[in-house]
Motif scaffolding. Structure first.
Motif, PDB file in Angstrom:
ATOM      1  N   TYR A 194      -9.718 -15.143 -10.645  1.00  0.00           N
ATOM      2  CA  TYR A 194     -10.248 -14.480  -8.970  1.00  0.00           C
ATOM      3  C   TYR A 194     -12.085 -14.391  -9.048  1.00  0.00           C
ATOM      4  CZ  TYR A 194     -10.582 -11.467  -5.147  1.00  0.00           C
ATOM      5  OH  TYR A 194     -11.483 -10.874  -4.074  1.00  0.00           O
ATOM      6  N   TRP A 195     -12.513 -14.376 -10.684  1.00  0.00           N
ATOM      7  CA  TRP A 195     -14.004 -13.486  -9.682  1.00  0.00           C
ATOM      8  C   TRP A 195     -15.141 -14.971 -10.338  1.00  0.00           C
ATOM      9  CZ3 TRP A 195     -14.625  -9.376  -8.705  1.00  0.00           C
ATOM     10  CH2 TRP A 195     -13.693  -8.703  -8.576  1.00  0.00           C
ATOM     11  N   PHE A 239       1.311  -9.812  -8.230  1.00  0.00           N
ATOM     12  CA  PHE A 239       0.410  -9.842  -6.833  1.00  0.00           C
ATOM     13  C   PHE A 239      -0.903  -9.000  -7.454  1.00  0.00           C
ATOM     14  CE2 PHE A 239       3.653 -11.148  -4.225  1.00  0.00           C
ATOM     15  CZ  PHE A 239       3.327 -12.502  -4.754  1.00  0.00           C
ATOM     16  N   LYS A 240      -0.749  -8.007  -8.385  1.00  0.00           N
ATOM     17  CA  LYS A 240      -1.434  -7.220  -8.404  1.00  0.00           C
ATOM     18  C   LYS A 240      -2.002  -7.632  -9.526  1.00  0.00           C
ATOM     19  CE  LYS A 240      -2.804  -1.786  -8.249  1.00  0.00           C
ATOM     20  NZ  LYS A 240      -2.246  -0.992  -8.343  1.00  0.00           N
ATOM     21  N   LEU A 253      -4.958 -10.176  -8.616  1.00  0.00           N
ATOM     22  CA  LEU A 253      -5.930  -9.092  -7.227  1.00  0.00           C
ATOM     23  C   LEU A 253      -5.355 -10.808  -6.180  1.00  0.00           C
ATOM     24  CD1 LEU A 253      -9.144  -8.381  -9.385  1.00  0.00           C
ATOM     25  CD2 LEU A 253      -7.395  -7.715  -8.584  1.00  0.00           C
ATOM     26  N   ASP A 254      -3.982 -10.221  -5.726  1.00  0.00           N
ATOM     27  CA  ASP A 254      -4.291 -11.895  -4.382  1.00  0.00           C
ATOM     28  C   ASP A 254      -3.260 -10.509  -3.908  1.00  0.00           C
ATOM     29  OD1 ASP A 254      -2.702 -13.373  -2.877  1.00  0.00           O
ATOM     30  OD2 ASP A 254      -1.531 -14.406  -4.133  1.00  0.00           O
ATOM     31  N   TYR A 255      -4.201 -10.379  -2.830  1.00  0.00           N
ATOM     32  CA  TYR A 255      -4.516  -8.796  -2.198  1.00  0.00           C
ATOM     33  C   TYR A 255      -3.692  -8.940  -1.098  1.00  0.00           C
ATOM     34  CZ  TYR A 255      -8.922 -10.771  -0.270  1.00  0.00           C
ATOM     35  OH  TYR A 255      -9.208 -11.978   0.308  1.00  0.00           O
ATOM     36  N   LYS A 256      -3.388 -11.063  -0.558  1.00  0.00           N
ATOM     37  CA  LYS A 256      -2.926 -11.206   0.204  1.00  0.00           C
ATOM     38  C   LYS A 256      -1.313 -11.053   0.622  1.00  0.00           C
ATOM     39  CE  LYS A 256      -6.180 -13.450   3.153  1.00  0.00           C
ATOM     40  NZ  LYS A 256      -7.109 -14.449   3.480  1.00  0.00           N
ATOM     41  N   TYR A 291       0.047  -9.638  -2.047  1.00  0.00           N
ATOM     42  CA  TYR A 291       0.605  -8.214  -2.512  1.00  0.00           C
ATOM     43  C   TYR A 291       1.203  -7.655  -1.160  1.00  0.00           C
ATOM     44  CZ  TYR A 291      -0.186  -3.323  -3.692  1.00  0.00           C
ATOM     45  OH  TYR A 291       0.085  -2.398  -4.317  1.00  0.00           O
ATOM     46  N   PHE A 309      -6.479  -2.202  -4.494  1.00  0.00           N
ATOM     47  CA  PHE A 309      -6.987  -3.049  -4.826  1.00  0.00           C
ATOM     48  C   PHE A 309      -7.564  -4.188  -3.248  1.00  0.00           C
ATOM     49  CE2 PHE A 309      -4.464  -7.562  -5.540  1.00  0.00           C
ATOM     50  CZ  PHE A 309      -2.841  -6.731  -5.240  1.00  0.00           C
ATOM     51  N   VAL A 310      -6.711  -3.988  -2.591  1.00  0.00           N
ATOM     52  CA  VAL A 310      -6.255  -4.639  -1.027  1.00  0.00           C
ATOM     53  C   VAL A 310      -7.904  -5.049  -0.262  1.00  0.00           C
ATOM     54  CG1 VAL A 310      -5.393  -4.655   0.870  1.00  0.00           C
ATOM     55  CG2 VAL A 310      -3.669  -4.603  -0.907  1.00  0.00           C
ATOM     56  N   PHE A 311      -8.145  -3.790  -1.147  1.00  0.00           N
ATOM     57  CA  PHE A 311      -9.618  -3.705  -0.346  1.00  0.00           C
ATOM     58  C   PHE A 311     -10.467  -3.380  -1.132  1.00  0.00           C
ATOM     59  CE2 PHE A 311      -6.372  -0.724   2.255  1.00  0.00           C
ATOM     60  CZ  PHE A 311      -6.620  -1.301   3.379  1.00  0.00           C
ATOM     61  N   ARG A 367     -11.663  -4.659  -4.712  1.00  0.00           N
ATOM     62  CA  ARG A 367     -11.809  -5.237  -5.909  1.00  0.00           C
ATOM     63  C   ARG A 367     -12.896  -5.273  -6.845  1.00  0.00           C
ATOM     64  NH1 ARG A 367      -9.559  -6.995  -2.138  1.00  0.00           N
ATOM     65  NH2 ARG A 367     -11.044  -8.303  -1.248  1.00  0.00           N
ATOM     66  N   GLN A 422     -14.873  -5.570 -10.407  1.00  0.00           N
ATOM     67  CA  GLN A 422     -15.264  -6.216 -12.206  1.00  0.00           C
ATOM     68  C   GLN A 422     -15.805  -5.576 -12.541  1.00  0.00           C
ATOM     69  OE1 GLN A 422     -17.465  -9.454 -11.480  1.00  0.00           O
ATOM     70  NE2 GLN A 422     -16.147 -11.002 -13.465  1.00  0.00           N
ATOM     71  N   TYR A 480      -2.838  -5.122   4.149  1.00  0.00           N
ATOM     72  CA  TYR A 480      -3.868  -6.179   4.333  1.00  0.00           C
ATOM     73  C   TYR A 480      -4.131  -6.093   5.852  1.00  0.00           C
ATOM     74  CZ  TYR A 480      -7.482 -10.032   4.498  1.00  0.00           C
ATOM     75  OH  TYR A 480      -8.108 -11.035   4.470  1.00  0.00           O
ATOM     76  N   GLU A 481      -3.294  -6.039   6.596  1.00  0.00           N
ATOM     77  CA  GLU A 481      -2.859  -7.102   8.035  1.00  0.00           C
ATOM     78  C   GLU A 481      -3.529  -5.086   8.990  1.00  0.00           C
ATOM     79  OE1 GLU A 481      -0.225  -7.867   7.055  1.00  0.00           O
ATOM     80  OE2 GLU A 481      -0.931  -9.446   6.080  1.00  0.00           O
TER      81      GLU A 481
END
Lengths: 495, 221
Positions: A41-42, A440-441, A444-447, A449, B68-70, B72, B74, B141-142
């Motif tokens: 992801y990074w 998903f977490k 980091l697949d937030y969509k 998730y 982490f949806v909003f 993230r 490192q 997220y939506e």
């Protein structure tokens, strides 16, 4: 001291002996030849097992026809391999069976109504399903198409189109594809309006998929304040040229372009999928756009972003892009996720010096090297096969089977983000939201998730709404009782 | 003796509680609030420091506990000192620059007043962002528009409060407050520039003496 040394001697002997027992280091050394990686992801490189492994190298000399000289184009149909040996002015056909190539024929001339015409610097060849050869006859400034025994069916010269082509324009076709309706799409030198499109029969129709102008605001300002002479010396804002073309199984055109600044690699969309109208319909759902290397270093004397030279599309809509900057092959799935990258610049087997073309043959990839004049065959490994199976089963809707394959992939590579997300997706389909969220977490697949969480939350609310209701009613009752008690007390006190 | 300290400590605590509670009044009626904050001594430096500390904590917790949806992060590259300084440094430079320039512009406030006023202006940031950290874990997220709306709302509120604090603490008119804020921002840049200059000069000087010492040490040993 002596004692220690004496006790060490048997240990040393044992170590030496065991060193003899293990396999010669070739196995591990061979693995070291290749470096396959993915991006997380990074955008950090994560080493992965090899998806494709070096299989064999095709040299012209092995077939007694002399080595290739700066070959430019390659084409594969079924199990037939065609190589445009450009500076030797010939096209060579190989047949591939039982893991071995065999020479079929060498074409140096075409037969035009009984008159032999040599082909000059062929850049590309395309063979249709009914074995018609379309040759980009660069040196003769024409496209010639023949039947399987090289009897000319027709030729295409420079189209008479005064509006777009100057009188002194030389028609130099470099790459071409022919779709199922026998329409010919040509990438010719010095054409920046997209691909030239010819109808069956060779009539020029027009241009398709013009790459948009790379507009640079600072350059524009600079241009505004510069004099006429300065302006003439500057590059004009012209659309960029494509540099290669390929067809996928559905008949869409995959195009690559490599003329762009390294800084705006992702905005210039170096790989595109064009529909009949020439609109770019490539799906870009990956972490990153399909630009090859995300982390651009300048080690080893290579700098700048990846510049794709060619692309090939597999039947499962995965496509492989060939990067000329660092000699790497980048695999992408149909959603635009990067699967893996491998290869490199070098002389050792599995590396390239100046790769120009990539094709897929069975479960192998063939990469043509212009400088070395060789074709490198790389074959899918177990790991690569598992990924392909997972993608295939996902595509036809067998999500659970797909998840099983992803689990196998995870056993080989715990850093593989797509596997986690694939498993999460399958869990989501099975209404196992909490587990899906976890997967998903992790990556980091937030969509996705959010999708899982939305359903999970709905479930939780539906389960617990009765308690909330009960508590609410209980509160109301308590407040009511309290008030009445107060009222009664007050009344009692007043009396 | 003991009881006296105890009762004075209790009085201090009550004073702290009252001044802190005053921040709630301050943010809803800023013009009244900021006037009384300094002129009537309704605020205290201890409460102001508390709000500043809470702001720092909010910033850190925001990174750590927001879904982490909003956000993230490192974590390998997360630097908590940098995170704290990236708020504290601009804040104190603002206070300093504010004091420097408003003194020239006939401002009424002292450094302490400015510090208290600026810190109290941060209250909505804490009050809104802190619950949003919690709430972010329950939205998807939506629905992120709500989240972003509240975050920007808190920032705008704070900005407005900063303006009000400059106006009321220094007894400025609206136009003058805007003008002095612009000057303060330029002043902040100047202060940062001088700081960087100062540090680079100091480090050069230190490096000079170190090399001098090394040279002498090599000669004699």
């Amino acid at each position: 001291m002596k004692k220690i040394i004496r006790s060490l001697i048997p240990v040393c002997c044992l170590m030496l002996f065991s060193a003899l027992l293990i396999q010669p280091a070739t196995a591990s050394a061979e693995e070291d030849l290749f470096y396959t990686y993915t991006y997380d992801y990074w955008g950090i490189e994560r080493e992965s097992p090899d998806a494709y492994a070096m299989n064999s190298v095709v040299l012209g000399d092995d077939f007694g026809i002399g080595n290739f000289n700066a070959p430019e184009g390659m084409f594969v149909k079924d199990n037939q391999l065609y190589i445009c040996d450009t500076l030797n002015n010939r096209i060579i056909q190989f047949s591939y069976a039982n893991d071995e190539f065999s020479l079929v024929k060498v074409v140096t001339e075409v037969n035009n109504n009984g008159k032999p015409e040599p082909i000059l610097q062929p850049y590309d060849v395309f063979v249709t399903d009914d074995d018609e050869w379309y040759i980009a006859d660069y040196g003769n400034q024409r496209i010639v198409y023949t039947d399987n025994s090289q009897n000319v069916i027709g030729t295409i010269y420079k189209p008479e189109d005064e509006e777009t082509l100057n009188a002194d324009y030389m028609f130099l076709p470099k790459k071409l594809v022919v779709d199922s309706a026998k329409r010919i799409f040509v990438q010719a030198e010095n054409i920046n309006k997209g691909f030239m499109e010819f109808e069956d029969g060779g009539e020029f129709v027009g241009y398709i998929g013009a790459a948009d102008v790379q507009f640079d605001f600072i350059k524009y300002i600079y241009k505004l304040i510069s004099t006429q002479e300065q302006r003439d010396q500057m590059e004009a804002f012209v659309p960029t040229e494509y540099n290669n073309i390929a067809l996928d199984s559905e008949g869409f055109i995959y195009a690559t372009l490599s003329k762009f600044e390294s800084d705006n690699a992702s905005s210039s969309k170096p790989i595109r999928r064009l529909n009949a109208k020439g609109t770019d319909i490539l799906i870009r759902n990956g972490y990153y756009e399909q630009i090859g290397d995300v982390q651009i270093g300048n080690g080893g004397g290579y700098n700048g972003s990846s510049k794709f030279a060619d692309v090939t599309v597999l039947d499962n809509d995965c496509y492989y892009c060939l990067d000329q900057t660092r000699g790497r092959v980048f695999g992408y799935d149909f959603q635009g996720n990067m699967l893996y990258a491998f290869g490199g610049i070098g002389y050792k087997q599995g590396c390239f010096k100046y790769p120009v073309a990539i094709e897929s043959l069975g479960d192998s990839l063939l990469i043509l090297d212009k400088e070395l004049g060789i074709v490198t065959q790389m074959t899918l490994t177990e790991y690569g096969t598992l990924i392909n199976k997972a993608l295939d089963t996902y595509k036809i809707g067998e999500y659970d089977t797909s998840a099983d394959y992803w689990r196998d992939v995870l056993k080989l590579n715990g850093n593989y983000d797509l596997a986690y997300i694939g498993i999460g997706r399958s869990l989501l389909r099975q209404d196992r939201f909490e587990e899906a969220m976890e997967y998903f977490k992790l990556k980091l697949d937030y969509k996705n998730y959010s999708k899982a969480y939305k359903l999970y939350r709905k479930d939780r609310i539906e389960d617990n709404v009765k308690y909330v209701f009960i508590i609410f009613v209980a509160l109301l009752v308590i407040v009511f009782i309290k008030n009445t008690v107060k009222k009664i007390r007050r009344e009692v006190n007043e009396e | 003796m003991k009881s006296i300290t105890k009762s004075s400590a209790k009085a201090k605590l009550i004073h702290f509680r009252d001044t802190l509670r005053y921040s709630l009044h301050c943010i809803v009626s800023p013009f009244d609030g900021f006037w009384d904050l300094t002129h009537e001594h309704r605020g205290s430096a201890s409460a102001a420091t508390f709000i500043v500390i809470m702001t720092i904590l909010t910033n850190i917790w925001k990174m750590r506990y927001t879904s982490f949806v909003f956000i993230r992060v490192q974590w390998e590259y997360f630097n908590i000192v940098l995170n704290i300084c990236s708020f504290l440094l601009p804040f104190f430079v603002w206070v300093l620059s504010n004091w420097c320039l408003t003194t020239l512009f006939d401002g009424k406030g002292t450094m302490k007043d400015i510090y208290i006023g600026s810190a109290y202006a941060l209250t909505p940031y804490v009050l809104i962002q802190l619950p949003m950290i919690f709430a972010s874990n329950f939205i998807t997220y939506e629905e992120g528009a709500f989240y972003n709306y509240f975050l920007s709302f808190s920032i705008i509120w704070c900005a407005f409060l900063f303006l009000a604090s400059v106006m009321q603490i220094h007894d400025f008119s609206f136009g003058k407050a805007i003008f002095s804020i612009l000057c303060i921002l330029v002043g902040m840049l100047v202060i940062v520039f001088i700081m960087v200059l100062f540090f680079s000069l100091i480090s050069e000087a230190v490096a000079y003496f170190i090399s001098l010492y090394k040279e002498i040490a090599f000669r004699f040993y």
